[in-house]
Design an enzyme around this catalytic site. Structure first.
Site, PDB file in Angstrom:
ATOM      1  N   ASP A  36       0.815  -1.222   0.000  1.00  0.00           N
ATOM      2  CA  ASP A  36       0.000   0.000   0.000  1.00  0.00           C
ATOM      3  C   ASP A  36       0.850   1.274   0.000  1.00  0.00           C
ATOM      4  O   ASP A  36       0.310   2.378   0.083  1.00  0.00           O
ATOM      5  CB  ASP A  36      -0.960   0.005   1.191  1.00  0.00           C
ATOM      6  CG  ASP A  36      -0.234   0.028   2.538  1.00  0.00           C
ATOM      7  OD1 ASP A  36       1.010  -0.038   2.549  1.00  0.00           O
ATOM      8  OD2 ASP A  36      -0.921   0.129   3.574  1.00  0.00           O
ATOM      9  N   GLU A  38       3.232   2.141   2.266  1.00  0.00           N
ATOM     10  CA  GLU A  38       3.813   2.513   3.550  1.00  0.00           C
ATOM     11  C   GLU A  38       5.245   1.993   3.671  1.00  0.00           C
ATOM     12  O   GLU A  38       5.612   0.979   3.073  1.00  0.00           O
ATOM     13  CB  GLU A  38       2.972   1.956   4.703  1.00  0.00           C
ATOM     14  CG  GLU A  38       1.640   2.645   4.886  1.00  0.00           C
ATOM     15  CD  GLU A  38       0.936   2.210   6.159  1.00  0.00           C
ATOM     16  OE1 GLU A  38       1.549   1.443   6.952  1.00  0.00           O
ATOM     17  OE2 GLU A  38      -0.217   2.627   6.386  1.00  0.00           O
ATOM     18  N   ARG A  93       9.651  26.911  -5.028  1.00  0.00           N
ATOM     19  CA  ARG A  93       9.028  27.690  -6.108  1.00  0.00           C
ATOM     20  C   ARG A  93       7.904  28.595  -5.579  1.00  0.00           C
ATOM     21  O   ARG A  93       7.814  29.763  -5.918  1.00  0.00           O
ATOM     22  CB  ARG A  93       8.438  26.755  -7.169  1.00  0.00           C
ATOM     23  CG  ARG A  93       9.451  25.998  -8.002  1.00  0.00           C
ATOM     24  CD  ARG A  93       8.724  25.232  -9.109  1.00  0.00           C
ATOM     25  NE  ARG A  93       9.613  24.466  -9.953  1.00  0.00           N
ATOM     26  CZ  ARG A  93       9.900  23.189  -9.762  1.00  0.00           C
ATOM     27  NH1 ARG A  93       9.389  22.550  -8.713  1.00  0.00           N
ATOM     28  NH2 ARG A  93      10.706  22.548 -10.587  1.00  0.00           N
ATOM     29  N   GLN A  94       7.033  28.003  -4.763  1.00  0.00           N
ATOM     30  CA  GLN A  94       5.848  28.726  -4.281  1.00  0.00           C
ATOM     31  C   GLN A  94       6.229  29.506  -3.034  1.00  0.00           C
ATOM     32  O   GLN A  94       5.936  29.118  -1.900  1.00  0.00           O
ATOM     33  CB  GLN A  94       4.712  27.739  -3.988  1.00  0.00           C
ATOM     34  CG  GLN A  94       3.362  28.379  -3.762  1.00  0.00           C
ATOM     35  CD  GLN A  94       2.569  28.586  -5.033  1.00  0.00           C
ATOM     36  OE1 GLN A  94       2.944  28.119  -6.084  1.00  0.00           O
ATOM     37  NE2 GLN A  94       1.451  29.296  -4.932  1.00  0.00           N
ATOM     38  N   ASP A 167      18.429  34.177 -18.753  1.00  0.00           N
ATOM     39  CA  ASP A 167      17.701  35.405 -18.429  1.00  0.00           C
ATOM     40  C   ASP A 167      18.530  36.250 -17.476  1.00  0.00           C
ATOM     41  O   ASP A 167      19.605  35.836 -17.018  1.00  0.00           O
ATOM     42  CB  ASP A 167      16.328  35.091 -17.811  1.00  0.00           C
ATOM     43  CG  ASP A 167      16.423  34.138 -16.635  1.00  0.00           C
ATOM     44  OD1 ASP A 167      17.350  34.289 -15.817  1.00  0.00           O
ATOM     45  OD2 ASP A 167      15.581  33.232 -16.533  1.00  0.00           O
ATOM     46  N   LYS A 190      14.512  38.215 -21.985  1.00  0.00           N
ATOM     47  CA  LYS A 190      13.124  37.807 -22.170  1.00  0.00           C
ATOM     48  C   LYS A 190      12.263  39.039 -22.369  1.00  0.00           C
ATOM     49  O   LYS A 190      12.367  40.004 -21.606  1.00  0.00           O
ATOM     50  CB  LYS A 190      12.611  37.018 -20.961  1.00  0.00           C
ATOM     51  CG  LYS A 190      13.163  35.610 -20.840  1.00  0.00           C
ATOM     52  CD  LYS A 190      12.531  34.893 -19.660  1.00  0.00           C
ATOM     53  CE  LYS A 190      13.056  33.471 -19.544  1.00  0.00           C
ATOM     54  NZ  LYS A 190      12.454  32.756 -18.403  1.00  0.00           N
ATOM     55  N   ASP A 217      22.284  26.969 -16.548  1.00  0.00           N
ATOM     56  CA  ASP A 217      21.140  27.319 -15.709  1.00  0.00           C
ATOM     57  C   ASP A 217      21.275  26.616 -14.365  1.00  0.00           C
ATOM     58  O   ASP A 217      22.021  25.634 -14.245  1.00  0.00           O
ATOM     59  CB  ASP A 217      19.836  26.916 -16.395  1.00  0.00           C
ATOM     60  CG  ASP A 217      18.674  27.835 -16.032  1.00  0.00           C
ATOM     61  OD1 ASP A 217      18.813  28.603 -15.061  1.00  0.00           O
ATOM     62  OD2 ASP A 217      17.624  27.784 -16.709  1.00  0.00           O
ATOM     63  N   SER A 221      14.115  21.773 -15.755  1.00  0.00           N
ATOM     64  CA  SER A 221      12.885  21.046 -15.463  1.00  0.00           C
ATOM     65  C   SER A 221      12.203  20.631 -16.765  1.00  0.00           C
ATOM     66  O   SER A 221      12.288  19.486 -17.184  1.00  0.00           O
ATOM     67  CB  SER A 221      11.969  21.901 -14.599  1.00  0.00           C
ATOM     68  OG  SER A 221      10.803  21.199 -14.264  1.00  0.00           O
ATOM     69  N   GLY A 223      12.954  22.321 -19.682  1.00  0.00           N
ATOM     70  CA  GLY A 223      13.912  22.613 -20.749  1.00  0.00           C
ATOM     71  C   GLY A 223      13.397  23.560 -21.806  1.00  0.00           C
ATOM     72  O   GLY A 223      14.088  23.813 -22.800  1.00  0.00           O
TER      73      GLY A 223
END
Length: 290
Positions: A36, A38, A93-94, A167, A190, A217, A221, A223
């Site tokens: 399962d 675990e 990221r967030q 960038d 950019k 870079d 991720s 690309g």
């Protein structure tokens, strides 16, 4: 202080290398996954009071429960200090709530790790609106920057090379890599024409004809940015185009798309176990561990 070292999942090989370099006692870890999903965990030797737990946190949703269970077991066995050595740190990221109803995952994840370990060592986390990890982590954090390592590797392995950063945000560390490698570099621009219409303009680089072009870079991720740049470089007549990153997060499909766009090789540090690994971080990582 005597230290034990443990490698979790695909970071076990890196932990072995670090143990061989330091003489620290490496403790085998037995992980069993039930049908399962675990985990059952078992340490096959008694740890010292101080433990370095090595676990790179790519694919974090599959690793974090095992990590927390191991930390709990270590505390039960009397371990007083756990240093999490995570060459790639997830959930950066967030770093703000971009839209109504969203959360700040970077802070939530930092709270989770801070509750289970006493120190964190990582390489080039994705810092943007968070300037330093201690803004969200409540434990001491050591952040290593891989530009010197990459610069030395490029200098030793890629003669007659020119570097390109994708960038403006990349300029500071791409310029450092280029400086160490004694190579010219350029930073792409950019331009945004709408919410979904972002274009990258590659200037005339005809003066670099005959050189290997290295797209640099911090992480790869999807690309997509590198693909756009590579296609324009091919249009300018460049044939030897490669990419170099610290963290390789891309899958086989992204690798195939980059190759189709003209990127002949993707090279990465082994912060994340990946077929593109070329630059070893073990000795470099020890700077933050000792």
């Amino acid at each position: 202080m005597t230290t034990s070292i443990i490698g979790l999942l695909d970071s076990d090989e890196l932990a072995t290398t670090l143990a061989n370099s330091t003489g620290w006692h490496k403790i085998p870890l037995n992980l069993h996954r039930f049908p399962d999903g675990e985990w059952r965990i078992r340490l096959l030797d008694k740890p010292q009071k101080n433990v370095a737990l090595v676990c790179s946190l790519d694919h974090p949703n599959d690793k974090i429960v095992a990590l927390i269970l191991v930390c709990g077991l270590l505390r039960d066995m009397g371990v007083e200090h756990i240093t999490l050595v995570t060459p790639y740190l997830a959930y950066m990221r967030q770093d703000v709530a971009f839209n109504p109803g969203e959360g700040v995952s970077a802070r939530y994840f930092a709270n989770l790790l801070s509750a289970h370990v006493d120190k964190l060592v990582t390489i080039d986390p994705h810092l943007h609106r968070i300037a330093e990890l201690e803004e969200v982590y409540t434990i001491p954090c050591v952040t290593l920057h891989a530009a010197p390592l990459l610069g030395a590797w490029v200098r030793d392995h890629l003669p007659n090379v020119a570097l390109i950063g994708p960038d403006g945000e990349s300029e500071q560390w791409v310029s450092e890599v280029a400086g160490i490698a004694s190579a010219p570099y350029a930073i792409m621009e950019k331009k945004r024409f709408g919410d979904q219409d972002v274009r990258i303009e590659v200037p005339d680089l005809s003066a670099w004809k005959g050189r290997t072009i290295l797209l640099v870079d911090d992480m790869i991720s999807t690309g997509r940015t590198l693909i756009v740049v590579a296609e324009q470089l091919r249009a300018q007549g460049f044939t030897d185009i490669r990419a170099l990153c610290v963290h390789a997060l891309h899958d086989d499909d992204a690798a195939a798309r980059m190759k189709e766009a003209g990127i002949s090789a993707v090279l990465s540090c082994n912060t994340v176990v990946h077929p593109s690994n070329a630059v070893d971080i073990a000795d470099f990582l020890l700077q933050g561990m000792t």
